[in-house]
Motif scaffolding. Structure first.
Motif, short mmCIF file in Angstrom:
data_model
loop_
_atom_site.label_atom_id
_atom_site.label_comp_id
_atom_site.label_asym_id
_atom_site.label_seq_id
_atom_site.Cartn_x
_atom_site.Cartn_y
_atom_site.Cartn_z
N ARG A 4 -30.97 6.02 -34.01
CA ARG A 4 -31.42 4.78 -34.64
C ARG A 4 -30.78 4.60 -36.01
NH1 ARG A 4 -36.67 3.22 -32.47
NH2 ARG A 4 -37.69 3.16 -34.49
N THR A 8 -28.19 1.45 -36.63
CA THR A 8 -28.60 0.48 -37.66
C THR A 8 -27.59 0.39 -38.78
OG1 THR A 8 -30.94 0.93 -37.20
CG2 THR A 8 -30.41 -0.15 -39.29
N ILE A 89 -37.48 3.12 -39.33
CA ILE A 89 -36.74 3.97 -38.39
C ILE A 89 -37.59 5.14 -37.93
CG2 ILE A 89 -34.82 5.62 -38.25
CD1 ILE A 89 -33.13 3.67 -39.83
N LEU A 96 -35.52 -0.97 -31.68
CA LEU A 96 -34.17 -0.86 -32.23
C LEU A 96 -33.62 -2.24 -32.56
CD1 LEU A 96 -31.65 0.79 -32.94
CD2 LEU A 96 -30.99 0.68 -30.54
#
Length: 218
Positions: A4, A8, A89, A96
């Motif tokens: 993640r 990101t 997160i 997500l």
């Protein structure tokens, strides 16, 4: 969790790089005198301008203090968004998709802040006091400007860290039909924008339309 983080902030980095590559290319290859360039037909064009404000030319007041306040607001917003994303997160229930959307907003804010922070140092030789977006009435900083052989002194904006202009270049040329009340004949969206502005807009729109998905009621 590592995945993640990677996805990101890869999105953030990608948008930042793309935004800066386009801005630097436009700033070093076009001038304010160049006519707009068609990108997709006649309805989507490249039209190089600069602004002293934020997304779509919005400003927080005028002059030195307005610009400084705007830049500091950007810094504070970026710090807050980074902290928020890092916290989100760690939550397994956070999607997500939402993290990517938040990353778009972060990248857009950071992209425009980069202009304000560094462009006055990177492009010292590109400063033209005759351009309206470099002039600020009441700044107390005077520069000589020549218009076709005629010279006059004009007040120009402050320059340096956090005072640089933001580079914009994209514009839609769609026009409201003449029969539309009050709007007929005017442009649907006259603002000139950049990739950073688009990232912020997409992120905000996604949150508005997908808020029930991103923030489900318990």
């Amino acid at each position: 969790m590592r995945k993640r983080y990677l996805i990101t902030f890869s999105v953030v980095l990608l948008i930042l790089i793309l935004d800066q590559v386009v801005k630097i290319w436009v700033k070093t290859n076009f001038t304010h005198d160049d006519p707009s360039v068609p990108l997709i037909g006649e309805w989507f064009r490249l039209n190089y301008v600069e602004n002293q404000g934020m997304a779509f030319g919005t400003q927080l007041g005028g002059g030195m203090w307005g610009k400084l306040l705007l830049s500091l607001f950007r810094v504070g917003a970026i710090i807050a968004i980074v902290i928020y994303i890092l916290r989100q997160i760690k939550l397994k229930e956070v999607k997500l998709e939402f993290l990517i959307v938040a990353g778009l907003v972060l990248a857009g804010a950071a992209g425009n802040l980069f202009d304000s922070m560094f462009y006055d140092f990177m492009f010292k030789d590109y400063f033209d006091p005759c351009l309206s977006y470099n002039q600020v009435e009441g700044s107390g900083i005077w520069a000589e400007c020549s218009y076709y052989g005629y010279t006059e002194n004009v007040e120009v904006r402050h320059r340096g860290f956090l005072f640089g202009n933001v580079v914009d270049m994209f514009q839609f040329y769609a026009v409201w039909p003449s029969w539309v009340p009050w709007l007929g004949g005017s442009q649907v969206f006259p603002a000139i924008w950049n990739i950073a502005d688009a990232a912020i807009s997409v992120g905000v729109i996604m949150v508005l339309f997908r808020q029930k998905v991103y923030f489900p009621k318990k």
